[in-house]
Write a protein that holds these residues in place. Sequence first.
Motif, PDB file in Angstrom:
ATOM      1  N   ALA A 211       0.831  -1.204   0.000  1.00 43.46           N
ATOM      2  CA  ALA A 211       0.000   0.000   0.000  1.00 43.46           C
ATOM      3  C   ALA A 211       0.871   1.262   0.000  1.00 43.46           C
ATOM      4  CB  ALA A 211      -0.926   0.002   1.209  1.00 43.46           C
ATOM      5  N   LEU A 212       1.984   1.237   0.721  1.00 44.04           N
ATOM      6  CA  LEU A 212       2.910   2.367   0.688  1.00 44.04           C
ATOM      7  C   LEU A 212       3.516   2.529  -0.697  1.00 44.04           C
ATOM      8  CD1 LEU A 212       4.778   1.901   4.111  1.00 44.04           C
ATOM      9  CD2 LEU A 212       2.974   3.536   3.554  1.00 44.04           C
ATOM     10  N   GLY A 213       3.791   1.405  -1.362  1.00 44.53           N
ATOM     11  CA  GLY A 213       4.293   1.468  -2.737  1.00 44.53           C
ATOM     12  C   GLY A 213       3.288   2.087  -3.680  1.00 44.53           C
ATOM     13  N   VAL A 214       1.999   1.764  -3.489  1.00 46.41           N
ATOM     14  CA  VAL A 214       0.940   2.367  -4.300  1.00 46.41           C
ATOM     15  C   VAL A 214       0.896   3.872  -4.072  1.00 46.41           C
ATOM     16  CG1 VAL A 214      -1.553   2.484  -4.666  1.00 46.41           C
ATOM     17  CG2 VAL A 214      -0.440   0.269  -4.379  1.00 46.41           C
ATOM     18  N   LEU A 215       1.028   4.293  -2.826  1.00 45.70           N
ATOM     19  CA  LEU A 215       1.018   5.711  -2.511  1.00 45.70           C
ATOM     20  C   LEU A 215       2.183   6.431  -3.185  1.00 45.70           C
ATOM     21  CD1 LEU A 215      -0.199   8.046  -0.879  1.00 45.70           C
ATOM     22  CD2 LEU A 215       1.264   7.371   1.031  1.00 45.70           C
ATOM     23  N   LEU A 216       3.372   5.831  -3.135  1.00 45.54           N
ATOM     24  CA  LEU A 216       4.534   6.414  -3.796  1.00 45.54           C
ATOM     25  C   LEU A 216       4.305   6.521  -5.297  1.00 45.54           C
ATOM     26  CD1 LEU A 216       7.518   7.329  -3.892  1.00 45.54           C
ATOM     27  CD2 LEU A 216       8.145   4.898  -4.023  1.00 45.54           C
ATOM     28  N   TYR A 217       3.800   5.473  -5.894  1.00 40.41           N
ATOM     29  CA  TYR A 217       3.525   5.423  -7.339  1.00 40.41           C
ATOM     30  C   TYR A 217       2.546   6.515  -7.747  1.00 40.41           C
ATOM     31  CZ  TYR A 217       0.858   3.414 -11.311  1.00 40.41           C
ATOM     32  OH  TYR A 217       0.173   3.210 -12.481  1.00 40.41           O
ATOM     33  N   GLN A 218       1.482   6.688  -6.968  1.00 39.81           N
ATOM     34  CA  GLN A 218       0.472   7.696  -7.286  1.00 39.81           C
ATOM     35  C   GLN A 218       1.008   9.114  -7.111  1.00 39.81           C
ATOM     36  OE1 GLN A 218      -2.766   6.439  -4.717  1.00 39.81           O
ATOM     37  NE2 GLN A 218      -3.810   5.435  -6.423  1.00 39.81           N
ATOM     38  N   ARG A 219       1.745   9.362  -6.054  1.00 40.88           N
ATOM     39  CA  ARG A 219       2.256  10.712  -5.809  1.00 40.88           C
ATOM     40  C   ARG A 219       3.283  11.122  -6.860  1.00 40.88           C
ATOM     41  NH1 ARG A 219       1.027  13.160  -1.057  1.00 40.88           N
ATOM     42  NH2 ARG A 219       2.880  14.481  -1.221  1.00 40.88           N
ATOM     43  N   VAL A 220       4.061  10.170  -7.332  1.00 40.72           N
ATOM     44  CA  VAL A 220       5.067  10.479  -8.346  1.00 40.72           C
ATOM     45  C   VAL A 220       4.420  10.780  -9.696  1.00 40.72           C
ATOM     46  CG1 VAL A 220       6.963   9.499  -9.692  1.00 40.72           C
ATOM     47  CG2 VAL A 220       6.929   9.227  -7.213  1.00 40.72           C
ATOM     48  N   LEU A 221       3.333  10.064 -10.023  1.00 38.01           N
ATOM     49  CA  LEU A 221       2.757  10.165 -11.359  1.00 38.01           C
ATOM     50  C   LEU A 221       1.549  11.093 -11.474  1.00 38.01           C
ATOM     51  CD1 LEU A 221       2.847   6.474 -12.671  1.00 38.01           C
ATOM     52  CD2 LEU A 221       4.470   8.328 -13.119  1.00 38.01           C
ATOM     53  N   ARG A 222       1.012  11.570 -10.374  1.00 38.52           N
ATOM     54  CA  ARG A 222      -0.264  12.285 -10.448  1.00 38.52           C
ATOM     55  C   ARG A 222      -0.178  13.588 -11.236  1.00 38.52           C
ATOM     56  NH1 ARG A 222      -1.019  14.257  -4.153  1.00 38.52           N
ATOM     57  NH2 ARG A 222       0.877  15.552  -4.001  1.00 38.52           N
ATOM     58  N   ASP A 223       1.021  14.202 -11.322  1.00 37.77           N
ATOM     59  CA  ASP A 223       1.164  15.420 -12.108  1.00 37.77           C
ATOM     60  C   ASP A 223       2.434  15.386 -12.962  1.00 37.77           C
ATOM     61  OD1 ASP A 223       2.961  15.534 -10.058  1.00 37.77           O
ATOM     62  OD2 ASP A 223       2.522  17.596  -9.456  1.00 37.77           O
ATOM     63  N   VAL A 224       2.875  14.174 -13.292  1.00 37.95           N
ATOM     64  CA  VAL A 224       4.117  14.018 -14.053  1.00 37.95           C
ATOM     65  C   VAL A 224       3.947  14.549 -15.475  1.00 37.95           C
ATOM     66  CG1 VAL A 224       3.547  11.686 -14.885  1.00 37.95           C
ATOM     67  CG2 VAL A 224       5.946  12.376 -14.664  1.00 37.95           C
ATOM     68  N   THR A 225       5.009  15.121 -16.011  1.00 33.04           N
ATOM     69  CA  THR A 225       5.013  15.565 -17.401  1.00 33.04           C
ATOM     70  C   THR A 225       5.138  14.361 -18.305  1.00 33.04           C
ATOM     71  OG1 THR A 225       6.066  17.659 -16.790  1.00 33.04           O
ATOM     72  CG2 THR A 225       6.204  16.990 -19.096  1.00 33.04           C
ATOM     73  N   ILE A 226       4.243  14.279 -19.270  1.00 30.69           N
ATOM     74  CA  ILE A 226       4.260  13.136 -20.189  1.00 30.69           C
ATOM     75  C   ILE A 226       5.296  13.376 -21.279  1.00 30.69           C
ATOM     76  CG2 ILE A 226       2.903  11.723 -21.773  1.00 30.69           C
ATOM     77  CD1 ILE A 226       2.085  11.540 -18.814  1.00 30.69           C
ATOM     78  N   ARG A 227       6.209  12.449 -21.389  1.00 33.60           N
ATOM     79  CA  ARG A 227       7.273  12.586 -22.388  1.00 33.60           C
ATOM     80  C   ARG A 227       6.751  12.169 -23.748  1.00 33.60           C
ATOM     81  NH1 ARG A 227      12.160   9.587 -19.052  1.00 33.60           N
ATOM     82  NH2 ARG A 227      12.150  10.990 -17.231  1.00 33.60           N
ATOM     83  N   PRO A 228       7.160  12.865 -24.810  1.00 34.84           N
ATOM     84  CA  PRO A 228       6.748  12.460 -26.155  1.00 34.84           C
ATOM     85  C   PRO A 228       7.409  11.147 -26.548  1.00 34.84           C
ATOM     86  CG  PRO A 228       8.365  14.218 -26.273  1.00 34.84           C
ATOM     87  CD  PRO A 228       7.998  14.067 -24.822  1.00 34.84           C
ATOM     88  N   ALA A 229       6.738  10.418 -27.416  1.00 37.26           N
ATOM     89  CA  ALA A 229       7.291   9.150 -27.880  1.00 37.26           C
ATOM     90  C   ALA A 229       8.541   9.415 -28.713  1.00 37.26           C
ATOM     91  CB  ALA A 229       6.268   8.393 -28.722  1.00 37.26           C
TER      92      ALA A 229
END
Length: 230
Positions: A211-229
Amino acid sequence: MTTSRLVAATLLRIYRPVVLWFWTTMAVCAVVGMTVIALSGEPSFSLWLLIAGTAAKYWLGVVGATLVSLNLRQFVANGITRREFLAGAAIFGLSAAVVFAIAVVAGHGVEQLLLGLDGPLPAGYPTMTPGTAVREFGQILPSALAFLVAGAAVTAGFYRFGAWGGLALLPAAVLPLAAAETLFGLDANLGFAVRFVPYAAAVLITLAVTALGVLLYQRVLRDVTIRPAG
């Protein structure tokens, strides 16, 4: 259907052919391997638990990494918000872990049935009963979730922060995997086993760290800049 469920259903369609190939390969390898072993003597271990029980969790770890490195960009580029994708990926990941846990337990039952066609089961074979089946499922599922979340969390760190930032987050990201591997073991002769703490404590600890891993995953990605392909 909500957007998160639509994301989960789409991910299922994307990964379904690969999942079918994975389990077909596992089944063929187990049947061929146990046939060879049975012809050489009485097998005192479960080859299915050994190969499928191990491969399933590592494959889910790869899926967790792919959800971040590939699918996140695809979905956001098509109008899905990061929050909707993360929710849909969580539904898909939980469903996949449950299906994989059921498949490992069911495969053990089929293997036992086939070995018993010619007479009593070989001495030492890890016999499956209704009670051990529930216990196997209860051990495989937390491990599968731990590997899935660890794969996603590790990749999320590198995706957002690059090499050095990802390395800094690596110890926290791999904690679910470390907990599962430390507390839950797989013995070819004994089947699944628990180390260091009682079974219930091992499950609770693994789920809590996951569950802590899920929290880390969500906090890191919730506003991450999407890199172009590339």
